[in-house]
Design a protein around this motif. Structure first.
Motif, short mmCIF file in Angstrom:
data_model
loop_
_atom_site.label_atom_id
_atom_site.label_comp_id
_atom_site.label_asym_id
_atom_site.label_seq_id
_atom_site.Cartn_x
_atom_site.Cartn_y
_atom_site.Cartn_z
N UNK A 419 -8.79 16.12 -2.06
CA UNK A 419 -8.89 14.92 -1.24
C UNK A 419 -9.97 13.93 -1.66
N UNK A 420 -10.91 14.36 -2.51
CA UNK A 420 -11.98 13.44 -2.93
C UNK A 420 -11.54 12.68 -4.17
N UNK A 421 -12.04 11.45 -4.35
CA UNK A 421 -11.69 10.71 -5.57
C UNK A 421 -12.42 11.28 -6.79
N UNK A 422 -11.76 11.21 -7.93
CA UNK A 422 -12.40 11.65 -9.17
C UNK A 422 -13.59 10.74 -9.46
N UNK A 423 -14.58 11.26 -10.19
CA UNK A 423 -15.79 10.45 -10.37
C UNK A 423 -15.62 9.36 -11.43
N UNK A 424 -14.79 9.59 -12.44
CA UNK A 424 -14.71 8.57 -13.51
C UNK A 424 -13.28 8.38 -14.03
N UNK A 425 -12.29 8.68 -13.18
CA UNK A 425 -10.89 8.55 -13.63
C UNK A 425 -10.14 7.59 -12.70
N UNK A 426 -9.45 6.67 -13.32
CA UNK A 426 -8.74 5.62 -12.58
C UNK A 426 -7.29 5.59 -13.07
N UNK A 427 -6.41 4.98 -12.27
CA UNK A 427 -5.02 4.89 -12.71
C UNK A 427 -4.45 3.53 -12.30
N UNK A 428 -3.51 3.04 -13.11
CA UNK A 428 -2.90 1.73 -12.82
C UNK A 428 -1.48 1.71 -13.38
N UNK A 429 -0.60 0.98 -12.69
CA UNK A 429 0.77 0.77 -13.18
C UNK A 429 1.72 1.87 -12.72
N UNK A 430 2.73 2.08 -13.54
CA UNK A 430 3.80 3.02 -13.16
C UNK A 430 3.26 4.39 -12.79
N UNK A 431 2.18 4.80 -13.43
CA UNK A 431 1.66 6.15 -13.23
C UNK A 431 1.16 6.36 -11.80
N UNK A 432 0.94 5.26 -11.06
CA UNK A 432 0.53 5.38 -9.65
C UNK A 432 1.42 4.55 -8.72
N UNK A 433 2.53 4.02 -9.25
CA UNK A 433 3.37 3.12 -8.44
C UNK A 433 3.91 3.82 -7.20
N UNK A 434 4.10 5.15 -7.27
CA UNK A 434 4.64 5.89 -6.13
C UNK A 434 3.79 5.80 -4.88
N UNK A 435 2.52 5.40 -4.99
CA UNK A 435 1.70 5.20 -3.79
C UNK A 435 2.30 4.09 -2.92
N UNK A 436 2.94 3.14 -3.57
CA UNK A 436 3.41 1.94 -2.88
C UNK A 436 4.94 1.92 -2.82
N UNK A 437 5.56 2.50 -3.85
CA UNK A 437 7.02 2.54 -3.90
C UNK A 437 7.48 3.99 -3.75
N UNK A 438 7.74 4.39 -2.51
CA UNK A 438 8.26 5.74 -2.29
C UNK A 438 9.72 5.83 -2.69
N UNK A 439 10.43 4.76 -2.43
CA UNK A 439 11.81 4.61 -2.90
C UNK A 439 12.15 3.12 -2.85
N UNK A 440 13.33 2.77 -3.38
CA UNK A 440 13.74 1.36 -3.36
C UNK A 440 12.92 0.52 -4.33
N UNK A 441 13.18 -0.78 -4.35
CA UNK A 441 12.46 -1.64 -5.29
C UNK A 441 12.59 -3.10 -4.87
N UNK A 442 11.61 -3.88 -5.20
CA UNK A 442 11.65 -5.34 -5.04
C UNK A 442 11.48 -5.94 -6.42
N UNK A 443 12.39 -6.78 -6.85
CA UNK A 443 12.30 -7.38 -8.19
C UNK A 443 10.93 -8.01 -8.39
#
Ligand SMILES: Cc1cc2nc3c(=O)[nH]c(=O)nc-3n(C[C@H](O)[C@H](O)[C@H](O)COP(=O)(O)OP(=O)(O)OC[C@H]3O[C@@H](n4cnc5c(N)ncnc54)[C@H](O)[C@@H]3O)c2cc1C
Length: 467
Positions: A419-443
């Motif tokens: 549950x805690x955030x990593x100290x020096x690791x970040x993510x961006x783009x498709x590799x974390x898109x599932x946080x916002x897009x559980x299913x479906x899509x908006x062009x």
């Protein structure tokens, strides 16, 4: 470029070479960090799926450069809530939506140019800002900017290992020129896409039917970085079978066919399966709101194949895909050309034609041309298929990108299993898109997520380095 000077330590290692990675690298470099960007593709194929894109969805409260009318935050949010069925993190989603109000200025300052939207079947001039020259020009502009700023860029450099200890990334292992290299960096930003081009992983998620899927984008998004993070204790989000999946021309290459393989004729005619049977309402809603469900629909059919069938009346009313349609002077001959049961296709079309009620055809509105007493119905744009020649496009599921990813917080920090955030690791783009897009899509939302989180990851990594 040598991958790593002996004894050198970068402030930021960016894993990936698409939009999210470039936004992160540029931002971190402008904040004064030394940055190494690791792209596994050769230079000519750099830029991942981002090089296939055309636009980004932007909120705006009044007409703004290439965008018409207004598209306020609340409408954007409601659109997202609808397509995801509520499977979205509202705080992260709203953060992304708000960021799209200002990201165009940042993009322009870093070399991206916009153009008004082209005509076609996707009516998005109000919501989506189009890149002049498409995603390829965007990616090229960002690489030029990054290199001019002093970001070190390493092509053909595949990340094959992460040395992670107690939620901290100490080094990145990379293969290049047949050798393994160890990169030491104070922070790591994972922007290596989803796992859509990993055929084994797709099969693990979908079963053997995945053999019949085509991948619309880069062959390099294998999900290895995602898997390494999962194995190292990153918390994951999303169903591995969820993603963006559209119906594309079955004759497309296995990878990298891009936008021109999409078949936009569906709402103008009917779609049948291998048994020459219809299976879904082709006129349920406007095509931009429905195109992204047709990949899954075709995936659910026997042999994962479908055929979009239209007659001469529909030619010129949709953006033609790169492959010419299969053409025949009669329904029977069309069936033979498609290796379908000719009697079955004739019956399906005869039943459809008999069920079409009179109406005034207008493809720009939800018109009153519908079928009656037919299952499944066609609720709009139903016109008899009776004017030769007849045309068909064979369809296969085309995977755009997958949604299974790592959980992040509002600072783009990767969240760990406990549950805690990593100290020096970040993510961006498709590799974390599932946080916002559980299913479906908006062009246009994929680029919105990557641009927002790429820039946040770059800022936060720089903040960590300075602390
Ligand atoms: C045909 C098509 C059209 C699209 N059109 C649009 C559109 O118009 N608008 C929109 O918003 N979205 C669109 N999308 C979706 C959009 O492309 C993505 O959401 C977005 O580009 C993701 O950016 P990214 O940086 O996360 O991933 P990518 O751009 O795919 O970048 C991932 C990068 O990681 C690299 N990589 C992968 N594994 C490794 C490894 N192990 N080591 C080193 N590097 C690695 C890859 O080579 C690649 O450079 C489209 C996608 C496709 C396929």
């Amino acid at each position: 470029m040598r991958l790593m000077e002996p004894g050198k330590r970068y402030d930021v290692a960016v894993l990936g070479g698409g939009n999210a990675a470039l936004c992160a690298a540029i931002t971190a470099r402008e904040a004064g960090c030394s940055v190494l960007l690791l792209e596994c593709a050769p230079r000519d194929f750099r830029g991942g799926n981002s090089r296939h894109t055309r636009n980004v969805r932007c909120m705006h409260d009044a007409p703004a450069d290439v965008l018409t009318d207004r598209y306020p935050e609340e409408e954007y949010w409601q659109d997202l809530a609808k397509v995801t069925g509520g499977q979205t993190n509202e705080a992260l989603a709203r953060m992304t939506i708000r960021d799209t109000a200002t990201c165009r200025a940042w993009m322009q300052a870093h070399g991206v140019r916009f153009q008004p939207s082209l005509g076609g079947t996707l009516h998005v001039s109000r919501t989506n800002a189009f890149f002049l020259g498409g995603g390829k020009a965007l990616v090229n502009a960002y690489y030029r900017t990054a290199q001019a700023l002093g970001v070190d860029v390493a092509y053909e450099s595949e990340v094959v290992g992460l040395e992670i200890d107690d939620g901290r990334c100490n080094a990145v292992r990379v293969t290049r020129d047949g050798r393994e290299h160890r990169i030491v960096a104070r922070t790591m930003i994972a922007a290596a896409g989803g796992f859509e081009s990993n055929l084994e992983w797709l099969k693990e998620a979908w079963g053997p039917i995945a053999d019949n899927f085509l991948i619309r984008g880069t062959p390099y998004n294998t999900g290895h970085v995602l898997r390494m993070l999962m194995n190292a204790g990153a918390r994951t989000i999303g169903d591995p079978t969820q993603g963006h999946c559209v119906a594309i021309d079955a004759r497309s290459p296995k990878f990298d066919g891009g936008i021109c393989t999409r078949v936009d004729a569906v709402s103008l005619g009917i779609v049948v399966n291998r048994d020459a049977q219809r299976f879904y309402d082709e006129g349920e809603d406007f095509w931009p709101k429905r195109y992204a469900i047709w990949g899954r629909l075709v995936a659910g059919q026997p042999d994962q194949i479908g055929y979009s069938i239209i007659d001469a009346k529909s030619i010129g009313k949709f953006m033609p895909p790169v492959y010419p349609p299969i053409r025949a002077p009669s329904v029977r001959e069309l069936a033979i050309a498609l290796s379908l049961d000719a009697a079955a296709l004739e019956t399906t079309i005869a039943q459809f034609n008999a069920a079409v009620r009179p109406g005034t055809f207008d493809h720009t509105i939800l018109d009153d041309c519908a079928t009656e007493g037919l299952a499944p119905p066609k609720t709009h744009w139903a016109r008899r298929i009776d004017t030769p020649p007849f045309f068909a496009y064979p369809l296969r599921p085309g995977i755009t990108f997958t949604y299974l990813g790592v959980v992040v917080d509002e600072h783009a920090r990767i969240v760990l299993d406990h549950g805690a955030p990593a100290s020096n690791m970040y993510a961006a783009g498709e590799i974390m898109a599932g946080n916002i897009l559980g299913k479906g899509y908006l062009a246009g939302f994929g680029m919105a997520i990557g641009t927002t989180f790429g820039r946040i990851a770059g800022q936060e990594a720089a903040r960590h380095v300075a602390a």
